[in-house]
Enzyme design. Structure first.
Site, mmCIF file in Angstrom:
data_model
loop_
_atom_site.group_PDB
_atom_site.id
_atom_site.type_symbol
_atom_site.label_atom_id
_atom_site.label_comp_id
_atom_site.label_asym_id
_atom_site.label_seq_id
_atom_site.Cartn_x
_atom_site.Cartn_y
_atom_site.Cartn_z
ATOM 1 N N GLY A 223 0.775 -1.237 0.000
ATOM 2 C CA GLY A 223 0.000 0.000 0.000
ATOM 3 C C GLY A 223 0.806 1.285 0.000
ATOM 4 O O GLY A 223 0.231 2.366 -0.154
ATOM 5 N N PRO A 266 4.766 -4.829 -0.477
ATOM 6 C CA PRO A 266 4.436 -3.768 -1.439
ATOM 7 C C PRO A 266 4.543 -4.242 -2.884
ATOM 8 O O PRO A 266 5.272 -5.189 -3.183
ATOM 9 C CB PRO A 266 5.508 -2.702 -1.190
ATOM 10 C CG PRO A 266 6.286 -3.142 -0.006
ATOM 11 C CD PRO A 266 6.077 -4.606 0.137
ATOM 12 N N GLY A 267 3.821 -3.567 -3.730
ATOM 13 C CA GLY A 267 3.983 -3.736 -5.171
ATOM 14 C C GLY A 267 4.446 -2.409 -5.758
ATOM 15 O O GLY A 267 5.569 -2.235 -6.204
ATOM 16 N N ARG A 268 3.537 -1.414 -5.667
ATOM 17 C CA ARG A 268 3.783 -0.103 -6.282
ATOM 18 C C ARG A 268 5.105 0.537 -5.845
ATOM 19 O O ARG A 268 5.834 1.075 -6.668
ATOM 20 C CB ARG A 268 2.627 0.829 -5.899
ATOM 21 C CG ARG A 268 2.695 2.201 -6.527
ATOM 22 C CD ARG A 268 1.658 3.145 -5.871
ATOM 23 N NE ARG A 268 0.357 2.531 -5.713
ATOM 24 C CZ ARG A 268 -0.607 2.572 -6.621
ATOM 25 N NH1 ARG A 268 -0.423 3.210 -7.756
ATOM 26 N NH2 ARG A 268 -1.769 1.991 -6.396
ATOM 27 N N TYR A 308 -9.160 5.286 -12.511
ATOM 28 C CA TYR A 308 -9.127 5.990 -11.216
ATOM 29 C C TYR A 308 -8.928 7.497 -11.380
ATOM 30 O O TYR A 308 -8.724 8.205 -10.386
ATOM 31 C CB TYR A 308 -7.954 5.495 -10.358
ATOM 32 C CG TYR A 308 -7.726 4.008 -10.340
ATOM 33 C CD1 TYR A 308 -8.648 3.152 -9.737
ATOM 34 C CD2 TYR A 308 -6.583 3.453 -10.915
ATOM 35 C CE1 TYR A 308 -8.424 1.780 -9.710
ATOM 36 C CE2 TYR A 308 -6.351 2.082 -10.881
ATOM 37 C CZ TYR A 308 -7.277 1.259 -10.286
ATOM 38 O OH TYR A 308 -7.053 -0.091 -10.256
ATOM 39 N N CYS A 334 -11.505 3.044 -28.997
ATOM 40 C CA CYS A 334 -12.814 3.651 -29.267
ATOM 41 C C CYS A 334 -13.624 3.861 -27.995
ATOM 42 O O CYS A 334 -14.657 3.219 -27.775
ATOM 43 C CB CYS A 334 -13.572 2.787 -30.263
ATOM 44 S SG CYS A 334 -12.604 2.569 -31.755
HETATM 45 N N1 LLP Z 1 -1.089 -7.221 -0.925
HETATM 46 C C1 LLP Z 1 -2.324 -7.464 -1.371
HETATM 47 C C2 LLP Z 1 -3.112 -8.528 -0.757
HETATM 48 C C3 LLP Z 1 -2.868 -6.692 -2.408
HETATM 49 O O1 LLP Z 1 -4.101 -6.935 -2.843
HETATM 50 C C4 LLP Z 1 -2.083 -5.667 -2.983
HETATM 51 C C5 LLP Z 1 -2.633 -4.831 -4.062
HETATM 52 C C6 LLP Z 1 -0.780 -5.464 -2.500
HETATM 53 C C7 LLP Z 1 -0.320 -6.244 -1.469
HETATM 54 C C8 LLP Z 1 0.145 -4.430 -3.077
HETATM 55 O O2 LLP Z 1 -0.362 -3.146 -2.968
HETATM 56 P P1 LLP Z 1 0.583 -1.901 -3.366
HETATM 57 O O3 LLP Z 1 1.793 -1.949 -2.469
HETATM 58 O O4 LLP Z 1 0.980 -2.080 -4.791
HETATM 59 O O5 LLP Z 1 -0.240 -0.708 -3.150
HETATM 60 N N2 LLP Z 1 -4.614 -1.217 -9.723
HETATM 61 C C9 LLP Z 1 -4.505 -0.288 -8.628
HETATM 62 C C10 LLP Z 1 -3.875 -0.908 -7.395
HETATM 63 C C11 LLP Z 1 -4.589 -2.145 -6.920
HETATM 64 C C12 LLP Z 1 -3.872 -2.837 -5.796
HETATM 65 C C13 LLP Z 1 -4.433 -4.193 -5.556
HETATM 66 N N3 LLP Z 1 -3.848 -4.889 -4.460
HETATM 67 C C14 LLP Z 1 -3.763 0.959 -9.099
HETATM 68 O O6 LLP Z 1 -3.311 0.989 -10.253
HETATM 69 O O7 LLP Z 1 -3.637 1.917 -8.361
#
Ligand code: LLP
Length: 408
Positions: A223, A266-268, A308, A334
């Protein structure tokens, strides 16, 4: 990130020339920097870092995470199998499928991967099928946060996790099937810049954790946000230290168990800034009230603005010193939601110019579709010493058609 180094600028133009557009380009150096930043801030904790591969599962990205010693948060059987194939050890993968099926449960368990269960009925089914096992449960502590309501994953409107109010039911099911709850998990949302709210959520889980006597980890999710706009501040890492890391250390110090660790996933934060989507301006059109710069990419390749209203900085790489003008930078799909930027000042765009859509390394390619039967973009990896490698070519028109005909 709203600026590029001169070297990045040069490399991006060279990628566009060599591989054409649309193309995602990823810089290894940026990913490694982000991982090291987080590791540094969390260094005093007994820690495991997972990578939420849904953000970007391109092979060299995955390999970088492996090399950096991270584990994986996988949410589908294909993510799980791919992570194992890349070489992540089973004990560094957590399977957090939402609305998990029996088949998915057996798929993960059969491979020795721990389940993260977000529903009481799934916990019951798991207990029945695998009595005496270890398991992690995902709690919903009712505190959610995120950059948009679509990405908030906790709170009483959220489908995720077992409400923290149902902890007694978790204990009852665990006792019935001799399950050991070794992990607690939460993930409250995505793109969080407000460390206070994140701590508020974490503290609910820490409070709930006192009734779980066999915990080996508490996974506080991902997150962590990044700055997308030029006038936005990066995540305040000193407040992250003060409001999150220090209290977590205090919690660990006072915890009776010797081997409890804290996990983040984290991912983002790891990948967003590493990626640039390159597109070519095909058409510049003066409308009555807008100037449209139409590109050879669009919402099929980066859906975040449409989905978003997200901001991504757009640079004209071919004409960086051009006079700034106001454009709607749009795609070739389109739909009227097909845009990268609206009413945006960009250095003068001419037909044939290459644009870079920045901070597109997370939830860019992984959310790509082939809507309008247009191929996914190509993907290019630039390693730390600047050499480029085509990771995924675009599909040709013939390949796109052949794919459909086989399914007919
Ligand atoms: N853990 C779980 C269980 C998750 O569902 C997610 C993301 C993460 C970790 C990683 O979250 P992050 O660190 O990346 O915020 N498509 C959206 C974001 C959706 C995130 C879904 N879950 C966007 O482009 O903003």
């Amino acid at each position: 990130m709203t600026e590029l180094t001169p070297e990045q600028h040069r490399l991006l133009l060279s990628c566009a020339e060599t591989h054409g557009t649309p193309t995602y380009v990823y810089f290894e150096g940026t990913i490694v920097r982000q991982i090291q930043t987080l590791k540094k801030h969390l260094s005093g904790l007994p820690l495991r870092l997972l990578y939420a591969m849904k953000a970007n599962h391109s092979l060299p990205v995955m390999q970088t995470m492996l090399r950096e010693g991270l584990g994986i948060d996988a949410v589908s059987p294909a993510e799980l199998m791919y992570a194992l194939k890349v070489g992540f050890p089973v004990d560094r993968v957590l399977f957090s499928a939402n609305n998990m099926t029996d088949g998915e449960m057996h798929f993960a368990t059969g491979r020795g991967v721990m389940l993260n269960v977000g529903e009481l009925s799934r916990l019951e089914a798991f207990g029945k099928a695998y009595p005496g096992s270890d398991v992690c449960v995902r709690l919903n502590g009712q505190v959610g946060a995120g950059h948009h309501e679509h990405v908030i994953t906790a709170g009483d409107r959220s489908k995720f996790g077992i409400p923290v109010e149902h902890v007694e039911e978790i204990h009852a099911i665990a006792a019935k099937y001799s399950l050991t709850i070794v992990g607690l998990h939460q993930h409250i949302g995505s793109g969080i810049m407000d460390t206070k709210t994140l701590w508020q959520a974490i503290s609910v889980i820490l409070d709930a954790s006192t009734s779980f006597k066999d915990l080996r980890f508490i996974n506080v999710g991902g997150g962590l946000g990044i700055a997308y706009r030029p006038d936005e501040q990066d995540l305040d890492m000193s407040s992250f230290d003060d409001l999150i890391v220090e209290p977590l250390k205090a919690f660990i110090d006072q915890h009776p168990s010797e081997d409890l660790s804290i996990w983040f996933e984290p991912g983002r934060f790891f990948t967003a800034q590493c990626g640039v989507l390159l597109a070519r301006v095909n058409t510049v059109k003066e409308g009555t009230v807008r100037t449209f710069a139409g590109t050879d990419s669009g919402m099929n390749h980066l859906v975040r603005p449409a989905m978003y209203g997200s901001y991504h900085h757009v640079l004209n790489l071919s004409n960086p010193d051009g006079k700034h003008k106001t454009y709607d930078v749009v795609g070739n799909i389109c739909e009227s939601s097909d845009f990268f930027a609206k009413d945006r000042q960009v250095a003068e765009l001419r037909e044939g110019d290459i644009i870079g859509v920045l901070d597109a390394g997370a939830y860019g390619m992984s959310m790509t579709t082939t809507y309008n039967m247009r191929s996914e973009p190509a993907e290019v990896w630039i390693d730390a010493d600047g050499s480029q490698c085509l990771v995924r070519p675009r599909r040709t028109v013939e390949e796109m058609v052949a794919h459909e005909m086989r399914q007919a």
